[in-house]
Scaffold this motif. Structure first.
Motif, mmCIF file in Angstrom:
data_model
loop_
_atom_site.group_PDB
_atom_site.id
_atom_site.type_symbol
_atom_site.label_atom_id
_atom_site.label_comp_id
_atom_site.label_asym_id
_atom_site.label_seq_id
_atom_site.Cartn_x
_atom_site.Cartn_y
_atom_site.Cartn_z
ATOM 1 N N UNK A 1 -8.749 -4.015 2.157
ATOM 2 C CA UNK A 1 -8.417 -2.948 2.000
ATOM 3 C C UNK A 1 -6.646 -2.674 1.350
ATOM 4 N N UNK A 2 -6.280 -3.264 1.068
ATOM 5 C CA UNK A 2 -4.904 -3.295 0.453
ATOM 6 C C UNK A 2 -5.062 -2.952 -1.027
ATOM 7 N N UNK A 3 -6.099 -4.308 -1.521
ATOM 8 C CA UNK A 3 -6.822 -4.588 -2.480
ATOM 9 C C UNK A 3 -7.851 -3.342 -3.087
ATOM 10 N N UNK A 4 -8.080 -2.750 -2.399
ATOM 11 C CA UNK A 4 -8.912 -0.870 -3.045
ATOM 12 C C UNK A 4 -7.517 0.088 -3.308
ATOM 13 N N UNK A 5 -6.820 -0.062 -2.643
ATOM 14 C CA UNK A 5 -5.676 0.392 -2.246
ATOM 15 C C UNK A 5 -5.065 0.225 -4.293
ATOM 16 N N UNK A 6 -5.405 -0.644 -4.518
ATOM 17 C CA UNK A 6 -4.345 -1.264 -5.228
ATOM 18 C C UNK A 6 -5.349 -0.643 -6.799
ATOM 19 N N UNK B 1 -7.792 1.477 -7.187
ATOM 20 C CA UNK B 1 -7.204 3.366 -6.906
ATOM 21 C C UNK B 1 -6.096 3.955 -7.072
ATOM 22 N N UNK C 1 -5.623 -1.388 10.524
ATOM 23 C CA UNK C 1 -7.015 -2.667 10.474
ATOM 24 C C UNK C 1 -5.260 -3.203 11.537
ATOM 25 N N UNK D 1 -9.239 -11.386 5.237
ATOM 26 C CA UNK D 1 -9.026 -10.806 6.219
ATOM 27 C C UNK D 1 -9.249 -9.456 5.136
ATOM 28 N N UNK D 2 -9.471 -8.268 6.466
ATOM 29 C CA UNK D 2 -10.201 -6.858 6.118
ATOM 30 C C UNK D 2 -8.420 -6.225 5.141
ATOM 31 N N UNK D 3 -7.798 -6.944 6.261
ATOM 32 C CA UNK D 3 -6.988 -5.714 5.623
ATOM 33 C C UNK D 3 -6.639 -6.019 4.652
ATOM 34 N N UNK D 4 -6.177 -7.103 3.975
ATOM 35 C CA UNK D 4 -5.916 -7.464 2.802
ATOM 36 C C UNK D 4 -6.578 -6.761 2.002
ATOM 37 N N UNK E 1 0.764 -0.914 -0.020
ATOM 38 C CA UNK E 1 -0.785 0.445 -0.171
ATOM 39 C C UNK E 1 1.214 1.558 0.554
ATOM 40 N N UNK F 1 -15.465 -0.679 -4.579
ATOM 41 C CA UNK F 1 -15.731 -0.456 -3.662
ATOM 42 C C UNK F 1 -17.081 -0.545 -3.111
ATOM 43 N N UNK G 1 -16.662 -3.687 -0.966
ATOM 44 C CA UNK G 1 -15.688 -3.665 -0.183
ATOM 45 C C UNK G 1 -16.647 -3.480 1.606
#
Lengths: 183, 194
Positions: free
Chosen positions: B34-39, B41, A176, B29-32, A119, B81, B84
């Motif tokens: 969120x990482x995918x969502x960052x990717x 974007x 998180x 895994x919610x953090x992963x 990230x 989005x 998520x």
């Protein structure tokens, strides 16, 4: 014999219990390699942005001071400066996280560091691309390519919004992961 | 009797261990995520940068292609989005199955964004919204939006589809609230009021 049968079946079940998540987990070395790939990509993006800044400097002097687009150019340069700082800082963060993947005490921690590297690298890449778009606008003004200004301006608006989303998600990942270890 | 009981207990213990393992594997895994969502974007930003580069180059075909890819990545970002948000709701509600489904949707959206960035653009986006609309109408008016929409005089054809639809919506609201548009506008009145 029968007691042994019980023990054997239970041990087999327990072994499967341990073996399945282990098989699902990626190897730490592979994670370190993956994290390095993200950092390499981010370094390339920051390097591209640096080259764009150099081009932009020479383009800027070609724009007449009384140009009606000078105000737009100024705004683009301000945005470029902000995003450049973010990109450089995030690249540093991505490198630090990637370096910690290999030395993590467990695979779960290594995975979290790899995610942070991913990230952080994403923030660095998006910041660098916003810098490039800003300086393309400056180049377009300098070269009097007025027909492309609207597209670049619209791209800049969309890219800035998307870059904010990347930063927001980076903060979300950080929170998180922190929550996971504070429990 | 005792023999049979041990056998059954052993089998049950093994089965329980397997079930627990299955649950751990299916965990989201919610953090992963969120990482995918960052990717996705970040891919959207890169697609916009490519569009800006094409615009500076001035090649119309390259601009069109970059625009299509960028629109396709934007569509994938919207799907990601949505997925998520669905995942967050499912986790908050304790619905593991729904969370797992949303996580799969998110992964699919990430893949769609990567594909779009590399040039695999879905047909629905490859053909511009305007072209699709035009094909579906017989009374073509020459603008984006629905058949009955007033032609937006401020439309800028080279803007992104998202911006054009947004401005079309704004213009539509302005038009329908004006004296000329809407059900009570001049156009709807009888020529002879009496």
């Amino acid at each position: 014999m029968n007691r042994n049968g019980f023990v054997l079946t239970a041990v087999a079940g327990a072994a499967l219990f341990c073996a399945m998540p282990m098989a699902a987990r990626a190897d730490t070395a592979a994670l370190a390699e993956e994290a390095k790939t993200y950092v390499t990509k981010a370094e390339a993006a920051v390097s591209d942005a640096r080259a764009a800044i150099e081009n932009g400097k020479s383009a800027l002097v070609r724009i007449p001071e009384d140009s009606p687009l000078m105000e737009d150019v100024k705004q683009m340069l301000e945005s470029a400066a902000e995003n450049w700082a973010v990109a450089v800082e995030s690249l540093k963060g991505a490198s630090e996280s990637a370096a910690k993947v290999g030395t993590a005490s467990s695979e779960a921690i290594a995975k979290d560091y790899a995610l942070l590297a991913k990230v952080n690298a994403g923030v660095a890449v998006s910041g660098s691309r916003v810098v490039q778009i800003s300086l393309r606008y400056v180049e377009a003004v300098a070269d009097n390519k007025t027909e492309s200004l609207d597209i670049i301006r619209a791209s800049m608006q969309d890219a800035t919004a998307a870059a904010s989303q990347v930063q927001f998600n980076y903060e979300r990942v950080k929170t998180l992961i922190a929550e996971k270890y504070s429990k | 009797m005792k023999t049979k009981r041990y056998g059954i207990q052993g089998f049950a213990a093994g089965l329980a261990a397997l079930l627990i393992a299955g649950t751990v594997v299916a965990d989201v895994d919610q953090a992963t995520a969120a990482g995918d969502l960052a990717e996705v974007s970040a891919l959207a930003v890169e697609a916009k940068a490519n569009l800006a580069a094409a615009a500076l180059g001035g090649d119309v075909d390259a601009i069109t292609e970059a625009g299509k890819r960028s629109d396709a990545v934007d569509a994938a970002v919207a799907s990601a989005q949505e997925a998520y948000s669905a995942m967050e709701r499912a986790i908050a509600g304790g619905d593991q199955d729904a969370a797992s489904t949303a996580s799969d949707d998110l992964k699919a959206a990430v893949q769609a964004a990567r594909d779009a960035f590399n040039g695999v653009v879905p047909e629905s986006i490859a053909k511009s919204a305007h072209d699709q609309w035009k094909e579906s109408q017989t009374n073509t008016g020459g603008g984006p939006g629905r058949a009955g929409d007033a032609p937006n005089i401020y439309d800028v054809p080279w803007q992104s589809q998202g911006l054009r639809s947004f401005y079309q919506g704004l213009f539509g609201s302005f038009w329908s609230s004006s004296a000329f548009g809407g059900s009570r506008g001049f156009g709807e009145r009888d020529a002879t009021p009496e």
